[in-house]
Structure formats: C-alpha cells, structure tokens
Scaffold this motif. Structure first.
Motif, PDB file in Angstrom:
ATOM      1  N   UNK A 126      36.588  75.862  34.912  1.00  0.00           N
ATOM      2  CA  UNK A 126      37.795  76.251  34.944  1.00  0.00           C
ATOM      3  C   UNK A 126      39.079  75.393  34.589  1.00  0.00           C
ATOM      4  N   UNK A 127      40.091  76.084  34.128  1.00  0.00           N
ATOM      5  CA  UNK A 127      41.403  75.805  33.709  1.00  0.00           C
ATOM      6  C   UNK A 127      42.196  75.684  34.697  1.00  0.00           C
ATOM      7  N   UNK A 128      42.738  74.462  35.336  1.00  0.00           N
ATOM      8  CA  UNK A 128      43.683  74.551  36.427  1.00  0.00           C
ATOM      9  C   UNK A 128      44.859  74.726  35.878  1.00  0.00           C
ATOM     10  N   UNK A 129      45.506  73.882  34.896  1.00  0.00           N
ATOM     11  CA  UNK A 129      46.724  74.009  34.214  1.00  0.00           C
ATOM     12  C   UNK A 129      46.483  73.794  32.660  1.00  0.00           C
ATOM     13  N   UNK A 130      47.235  74.698  32.189  1.00  0.00           N
ATOM     14  CA  UNK A 130      47.079  74.906  30.746  1.00  0.00           C
ATOM     15  C   UNK A 130      48.148  73.830  30.133  1.00  0.00           C
ATOM     16  N   UNK A 131      47.671  73.257  28.961  1.00  0.00           N
ATOM     17  CA  UNK A 131      48.552  72.208  28.095  1.00  0.00           C
ATOM     18  C   UNK A 131      49.887  73.165  27.641  1.00  0.00           C
ATOM     19  N   UNK A 132      50.925  72.173  27.990  1.00  0.00           N
ATOM     20  CA  UNK A 132      52.505  72.734  27.393  1.00  0.00           C
ATOM     21  C   UNK A 132      52.488  72.924  25.865  1.00  0.00           C
ATOM     22  N   UNK A 133      52.965  73.962  25.517  1.00  0.00           N
ATOM     23  CA  UNK A 133      53.155  74.226  24.196  1.00  0.00           C
ATOM     24  C   UNK A 133      54.498  73.523  23.466  1.00  0.00           C
ATOM     25  N   UNK A 134      54.431  73.403  22.462  1.00  0.00           N
ATOM     26  CA  UNK A 134      55.823  72.924  21.804  1.00  0.00           C
ATOM     27  C   UNK A 134      56.878  74.003  22.209  1.00  0.00           C
ATOM     28  N   UNK A 135      58.063  73.070  22.487  1.00  0.00           N
ATOM     29  CA  UNK A 135      59.276  74.172  22.559  1.00  0.00           C
ATOM     30  C   UNK A 135      59.801  74.786  21.525  1.00  0.00           C
ATOM     31  N   UNK A 136      60.051  76.001  21.346  1.00  0.00           N
ATOM     32  CA  UNK A 136      60.540  76.673  20.267  1.00  0.00           C
ATOM     33  C   UNK A 136      61.845  77.738  20.607  1.00  0.00           C
ATOM     34  N   UNK A 137      62.345  78.367  19.641  1.00  0.00           N
ATOM     35  CA  UNK A 137      63.478  79.325  19.921  1.00  0.00           C
ATOM     36  C   UNK A 137      64.893  78.626  19.584  1.00  0.00           C
ATOM     37  N   UNK A 138      65.987  78.910  20.030  1.00  0.00           N
ATOM     38  CA  UNK A 138      67.073  78.378  19.947  1.00  0.00           C
ATOM     39  C   UNK A 138      68.078  78.832  21.052  1.00  0.00           C
TER      40      UNK A 138
END
Length: 205
Positions: A126-138
C-alpha cells in the motif's frame, strides 16, 4: 558524456601542461536542481565505461536512497527521489499474481498471491504517502498598484528581473531557498533607502 568542447580545447595548445584549480559543473536546463554524474574522466584518451547494474528508475524517477524499517509483520519503505520524482508504481513481488488492486502509479494498494505463500496468506503493498510533485503555476506580486506575474519555480535571477522591471523597486538583491517542491525568496532593496511598503502576494487560480 565526453566533453570535447570548451575554452581549454580551443585555447590551449595540445601537449602544453595546464594546472586546473577547480572544475565546476551545473545543470544547464534546471538551474538550482541537483546534477548527477555517472563518471568523470580526465585524460588524453577517450575511456570506455560499462554499466554493471541498471539504476533504480521506477517510472523514470531517479532514486538516490531507500529507507526501510520493520513494522510488525511488514516493512515501511521510503523511496527518496531526485528532482521531485513522483507517480511511483507500487512495489511488485516476483512471480506473484495480482489478486486485487493494481501496481500502477494511480493505485494506492495491490494484493498479491503466490502458490508458495502459506495457505490463506496474501501479501498487500500500500501507498501511505505519495511523493510530492514539483511546484507549478504562478502568482502575482503587487507594489504601489503595479502587478507582475511570477512563475512558482522562478529562479532568483528571474525574480530580480521581474521585480526591478515591473515594480519600480530600483536595484534589489534576491536569494532563493527551498526545493522543487516549494520555493521561497528574500528580496532586499539595494538602491532605494528608507522603509519600503510590503509587497503583496496574490494567488493566480
């Protein structure tokens, strides 16, 4: 990768001794991010390298470390990914059969079975915590009624350029902190003295 171009190659006569005090390498595409080098060779002839084992790159992510701890009848496994690697697939079990769920990146649990397992025993991943994605947007910065849009991953150089050009701040000094999962900037007025109004930050949806 073999470096065959550069100032030394173009300006130093072949066979002439040269003293190198420092070698500096940087990531040309992602400034500020880690740069990983498999091999570095300095010599007069090309050298050949043979990779003896493949790197751990689940779903294309470079894994630089793995932390494992024993918990009751299972294990807690943390993958440390470079450059905000994300969308990891779940771990597979060799020769086992998927009974439910999926090991694909979109899934948070998969259950395996195998003839060699004790009767009535299955194994779940099972996946407890997913990896953080790179910050995007503005986001937008406002000063004295003037606005400028800034990318969420703007470098210190880019932030300085945008602030000086659009917010009439004069010369500023900018430092960037954080990682690809989230950045922060320090902005210091360098040419305009006295107290300055706070720069307002607006979210861009």
């Amino acid at each position: 990768m073999v470096m065959t171009q550069g100032w030394i190659k173009d300006n130093v006569q072949e066979g002439t001794p040269i003293k190198v005090a420092r070698i500096y390498m940087k990531n040309a595409t992602l400034a500020g991010d880690d740069l990983f080098i498999d091999n570095l060779f300095i010599g007069s002839d090309y050298d050949n390298y043979i990779r003896t084992s493949l790197p751990a790159t689940p779903n294309g992510n470079f894994v630089y470390d793995v932390e494992v701890s024993k918990i009751d009848l299972g294990f807690d496994i943390n993958f440390m990914a470079a450059n905000c690697g994300h969308d990891f697939p779940l771990l597979g079990i060799k020769d086992a059969t998927v009974l439910s769920g999926s090991a694909e990146p979109y899934s948070d649990i998969v259950v395996y079975g195998h003839p060699d397992f004790t009767a009535g025993t299955n194994m779940a991943v099972g996946r407890i915590v997913a990896a953080t994605k790179p910050v995007t947007g503005s986001f937008e910065l406002e000063l004295n009624g003037k606005l400028v849009t800034v990318a969420a991953d703007a470098t210190a150089k880019k932030m300085k350029e945008l602030v000086e050009t659009n917010l009439d701040t004069g010369i500023v000094l900018v430092n960037q902190y954080g990682t690809c999962a989230g950045y922060a900037w320090d902005v210091e007025w360098a040419s305009k003295g006295g107290n300055q109004p706070l720069i307002k930050v607006w979210c861009v949806v």
